[in-house]
Design an enzyme around this catalytic site. Structure first.
Site, PDB file in Angstrom:
ATOM      1  N   LYS A 100       0.801  -1.267  -0.048  1.00 54.46           N
ATOM      2  CA  LYS A 100      -0.270   0.169  -0.072  1.00 54.46           C
ATOM      3  C   LYS A 100       1.043   1.123  -0.027  1.00 54.46           C
ATOM      4  O   LYS A 100       0.541   2.126  -0.738  1.00 54.46           O
ATOM      5  CB  LYS A 100      -0.962  -0.139   1.221  1.00 54.46           C
ATOM      6  CG  LYS A 100      -2.156  -1.047   1.046  1.00 54.46           C
ATOM      7  CD  LYS A 100      -3.244  -0.839   2.336  1.00 54.46           C
ATOM      8  CE  LYS A 100      -2.501  -1.391   3.516  1.00 54.46           C
ATOM      9  NZ  LYS A 100      -3.692  -1.427   4.582  1.00 54.46           N
ATOM     10  N   GLY A 119       6.271  -2.049  10.904  1.00 57.08           N
ATOM     11  CA  GLY A 119       7.221  -1.489  10.265  1.00 57.08           C
ATOM     12  C   GLY A 119       7.409  -1.436   8.768  1.00 57.08           C
ATOM     13  O   GLY A 119       8.475  -1.132   8.131  1.00 57.08           O
ATOM     14  N   TRP A 145      18.765   9.516   4.400  1.00 56.37           N
ATOM     15  CA  TRP A 145      17.813   9.413   5.123  1.00 56.37           C
ATOM     16  C   TRP A 145      17.651   8.925   6.540  1.00 56.37           C
ATOM     17  O   TRP A 145      18.401   7.799   6.453  1.00 56.37           O
ATOM     18  CB  TRP A 145      16.667   8.524   4.155  1.00 56.37           C
ATOM     19  CG  TRP A 145      15.487   8.238   4.922  1.00 56.37           C
ATOM     20  CD1 TRP A 145      14.428   8.740   5.267  1.00 56.37           C
ATOM     21  CD2 TRP A 145      14.920   6.759   4.850  1.00 56.37           C
ATOM     22  NE1 TRP A 145      13.340   7.906   5.751  1.00 56.37           N
ATOM     23  CE2 TRP A 145      13.896   6.964   5.673  1.00 56.37           C
ATOM     24  CE3 TRP A 145      15.539   5.430   4.866  1.00 56.37           C
ATOM     25  CZ2 TRP A 145      12.753   5.684   5.776  1.00 56.37           C
ATOM     26  CZ3 TRP A 145      14.748   4.310   5.080  1.00 56.37           C
ATOM     27  CH2 TRP A 145      13.553   4.479   5.643  1.00 56.37           C
ATOM     28  N   ASP A 182      -0.437   5.267  10.357  1.00 54.01           N
ATOM     29  CA  ASP A 182      -1.208   4.183  10.222  1.00 54.01           C
ATOM     30  C   ASP A 182      -1.891   3.521  11.147  1.00 54.01           C
ATOM     31  O   ASP A 182      -2.152   2.371  11.178  1.00 54.01           O
ATOM     32  CB  ASP A 182      -0.158   3.111   9.345  1.00 54.01           C
ATOM     33  CG  ASP A 182      -0.982   2.132   8.336  1.00 54.01           C
ATOM     34  OD1 ASP A 182      -1.821   2.528   7.586  1.00 54.01           O
ATOM     35  OD2 ASP A 182      -0.383   0.783   8.340  1.00 54.01           O
ATOM     36  N   LYS A 215      -3.976   7.409   7.485  1.00 51.06           N
ATOM     37  CA  LYS A 215      -5.075   6.360   6.949  1.00 51.06           C
ATOM     38  C   LYS A 215      -6.299   6.694   7.959  1.00 51.06           C
ATOM     39  O   LYS A 215      -6.127   6.842   9.259  1.00 51.06           O
ATOM     40  CB  LYS A 215      -4.546   5.119   7.563  1.00 51.06           C
ATOM     41  CG  LYS A 215      -5.830   3.799   7.391  1.00 51.06           C
ATOM     42  CD  LYS A 215      -5.221   2.354   7.529  1.00 51.06           C
ATOM     43  CE  LYS A 215      -5.037   2.090   9.198  1.00 51.06           C
ATOM     44  NZ  LYS A 215      -4.382   0.549   9.127  1.00 51.06           N
TER      45      LYS A 215
END
Length: 688
Positions: free
Chosen positions: A109, A140, A159, A227, A267
């Site tokens: 997703k 995770g 990152w 999420d 979400k």
């Protein structure tokens, strides 16, 4: 081939293509060209809760359709919808062809979203450096998916990531609310922030504040994901109401830490209530655009959608944060976020259209699934559709295999090697209506059913013996946490069994039943039978049914060992092995003895026998262990002053590597089975 067959094949191909295209294009977008402005902060949380008639009508129609599922057993229904899932082959196909680090539905997703929308802002790309923050992130997969995407598209970007979630190692977090899969978490703990009391619950203000404080001074947080969800299986019609506070807490945190120009991924589910309407309006005021998107790999029959918020204006929320946060904590449950008149009609009409759009998609899928379930109807094109969706996913999102495993965060091989049977969860075996009937039974009837379930656990009765390993040593890993009354989750008890056990405890308390396991009478009988030499053997008695105050537990065992001389034995009766603290403490204590024995007894559960104490005068290792134990005592005393408890003595990774750890689950299951049997006997005796 005749003309009819050619026409049939042509129409069939069009039908398949339309179905696949629809699956990949469930999107509703909202733009803010300066017309939507955040209301004055002083007007927030001042008006009584309001509603939108049109949205409640849509909600009623959706719940009417969802209620048709109430008599289906959840495990059977889940299996049916799994087989009919048009994106059902995507995971398998990606796993086989791409071999990502941690493949889950969430991985797919997120990859779909980050490939479709510019979640990685131009600022992050320009600076070649950014930090992402992931809220409610367990297990995770968003992190590993983002890593795969970055390594594929922008390998030179530096990152860093920070994540938080309900802590799977805090036993006060309930199974229903938490993802228990810790395969990735256990190897990356330095990246996880569980808050000052290690709960990881973002609904608690102190946890939100710690994340915000830790991110202060960072001017490169260009992505926040959230999420989170809550188990709503006992009230599916009110899913939105149940999760609304969580969504607001995620949003407050995100808007408080995002850098200017950053993006937010949230979400959500349905958008019928004023809280959701206000939340989306808040987001639209703070971002240039937001996109409501249901990924192809999101199960079609559920209400899940992702809100993708692009190009954050940090000044808008910063000017209102203090007032908003203060009022949110005080008035959330009693007042509407915004006044009804402060939200433009144009925006409300867009929300109504959006709610109708996603409701129609969901209802169609549910009704199609019901028809196919009842008629045992098979779609002859389904396997073709699944194959097409999987291949198209890899193609349109340009999925590529990473050059080597070193580009992964933990590594596919390492994650695959990690097993924890207690993290396995399955759908309930009963239907929604059957669960309601169960809850309406008299307490004693419910208790009898639960005790039967616990007694049916298949486990053999056997003794376990372990010799001291003089070579193994693990460094201490002390953590503290918020006190909890009962263990709600455990890495040492299968989730379904622990849930059933806790339901039993709740009924016992409701019935005000007095039950001790083990009983004093049975302990005395055991000691008489065993004929121990009490001059060299000490007995410490606890209760399997209670989690002992762990200051007492630590100090009691320490004081006992202080008296020991070479060759003494220690016996622990009723010692719980549900918590990582208790298991870690036993691991530490076992280092002082030559042998550790787990001895089963039908009336007491497993008795722990530590035989032949090794004096620190004769062993440097024992001397070091004594110093470690003293550090633990000091840590426990400090925790007590802070009104917290000790959560761990060693890291979970080190505990899992202990040889006898593999038997702890079996020992706990046998103890639970024995508890249920003893309680049932007591109930029968009381009724006679």
């Amino acid at each position: 081939m005749d003309d009819y067959q050619q026409e049939f094949n042509f129409i069939n191909e069009i039908s398949i293509d339309e179905t696949v295209n629809t699956l990949f294009n469930k999107t509703f977008s909202l733009e803010n060209n300066g017309e939507f402005i955040l209301p004055n902060a002083n007007s927030m949380f001042t008006e009584d809760i309001w509603d939108i008639k049109e949205l409640y009508e849509i909600k009623f129609k959706l719940n009417e359709t969802k209620s048709k599922l109430n008599n289906y057993r959840l495990n059977q229904w889940s299996e049916h919808t799994r087989k009919r899932n048009k994106a059902g082959a995507v995971l398998w196909f990606i796993d086989k062809t791409i071999e990502p680090e941690f493949i889950t539905q969430a991985w797919c997703k997120f990859y779909e979203i980050v490939s479709r929308f510019p979640l990685i802002s131009n600022n992050a790309i320009k600076n070649k450096s950014f930090t992402s923050v992931h809220l409610c992130e367990a297990p995770g997969a968003f992190v590993t998916s983002l890593n795969h995407w970055l390594k594929t598209h922008y390998p030179l970007i530096k990152w860093n990531w920070i994540a938080t979630t309900l802590n799977p190692y805090y036993e006060g977090n309930s199974i229903e609310r938490m993802i228990t899969d810790d395969r990735f978490i256990i190897h990356t703990l330095e990246h996880w922030n569980f808050g000052p009391y290690n709960t990881g619950n973002i609904v608690e203000e102190e946890n939100r504040q710690q994340i915000i404080d830790n991110c202060k001074g960072k001017n490169n947080i260009f992505l926040v994901t959230a999420d989170g969800s809550v188990d709503c299986s006992n009230d599916p019609g009110e899913q939105e109401q149940i999760v609304t506070k969580l969504h607001l807490c995620e949003t407050i945190t995100a808007l408080s830490i995002l850098s200017n120009g950053g993006c937010f991924l949230l979400k959500m589910f349905t958008i019928f209530e004023q809280t959701s309407v206000s939340l989306i309006y808040l987001l639209l005021c703070c971002f240039k655009s937001i996109h409501m998107f249901k990924p192809a790999t999101s199960k079609e029959g559920n209400s899940e959608i992702y809100v993708i918020c692009l190009n954050f204006n940090s000044k808008i929320f910063a000017n209102n944060y203090e007032i908003f946060n203060e009022k949110f904590n005080t008035f959330f449950s009693s007042k509407a976020i915004f006044c009804r008149d402060d939200i433009p009609e144009k925006f409300l009409q867009q929300i109504i259209n959006c709610a109708e759009y996603f409701k129609n998609h969901q209802c169609k899928v549910i009704l199609d699934n019901i028809e196919s379930f009842n008629k045992n109807f098979k779609n002859i094109n389904l396997e073709i559709i699944k194959k097409t969706v999987a291949e198209r996913f890899v193609d349109i999102y340009d999925l590529k295999k990473l050059d080597n495993e070193d580009l992964q965060i933990v590594g596919r091989t390492k994650l695959a090697a990690y097993k924890n049977i207690c993290s396995i969860t399955r759908s309930p075996l009963d239907s929604y209506n059957e669960r309601k009937v169960m809850n309406d039974l008299e307490p004693n009837c419910r208790l009898n059913i639960l005790l039967k379930i616990l007694q049916n656990v298949e486990i053999q009765e056997r003794e376990y013996r372990f010799e001291r390993d003089f070579k193994s040593f693990h460094k201490l890993w002390f953590t503290l946490g918020k006190p909890y009354r009962r263990i709600k989750s455990s890495k040492f008890v299968p989730t379904r069994i622990l849930k059933t056990l806790n339901q039993s405890f709740e009924i016992i308390e409701m019935m005000k039943m007095c039950f001790h396991y083990p009983s004093e009478e049975n302990v005395t009988d055991y000691l008489n039978r065993m004929c121990f030499n009490f001059t060299s053997t000490s007995i410490l008695k606890f209760q399997h049914t209670n989690e002992e105050n762990n200051y007492f537990l630590i100090s009691e065992i320490y004081k006992e060992l202080e008296k020991f001389v070479e060759g003494n034995n220690l016996i622990l009766i009723g010692y719980s092995l549900f918590s990582q603290m208790n298991v870690g403490l036993l691991k530490l204590v076992a280092r002082f003895f030559r042998q550790l024995i787990f001895q089963p007894d039908n009336k007491l559960g497993y008795v722990i026998i530590l035989s032949h104490y090794i004096s620190e005068n004769n062993n440097n290792i024992s001397r070091n262990e004594k110093n470690n134990f003293k550090q633990l005592v000091d840590f426990a005393n400090a925790a007590k002053l802070k009104e917290t408890i000790v959560l761990s003595v060693f890291s979970m990774l080190d505990l899992y590597e202990t040889i006898w750890m593999r038997k702890i689950v079996y020992i706990n299951l046998w103890n639970i089975k024995s508890f249920a049997k003893n309680l049932e006997e007591k109930i029968i005796q009381g009724n006679n």
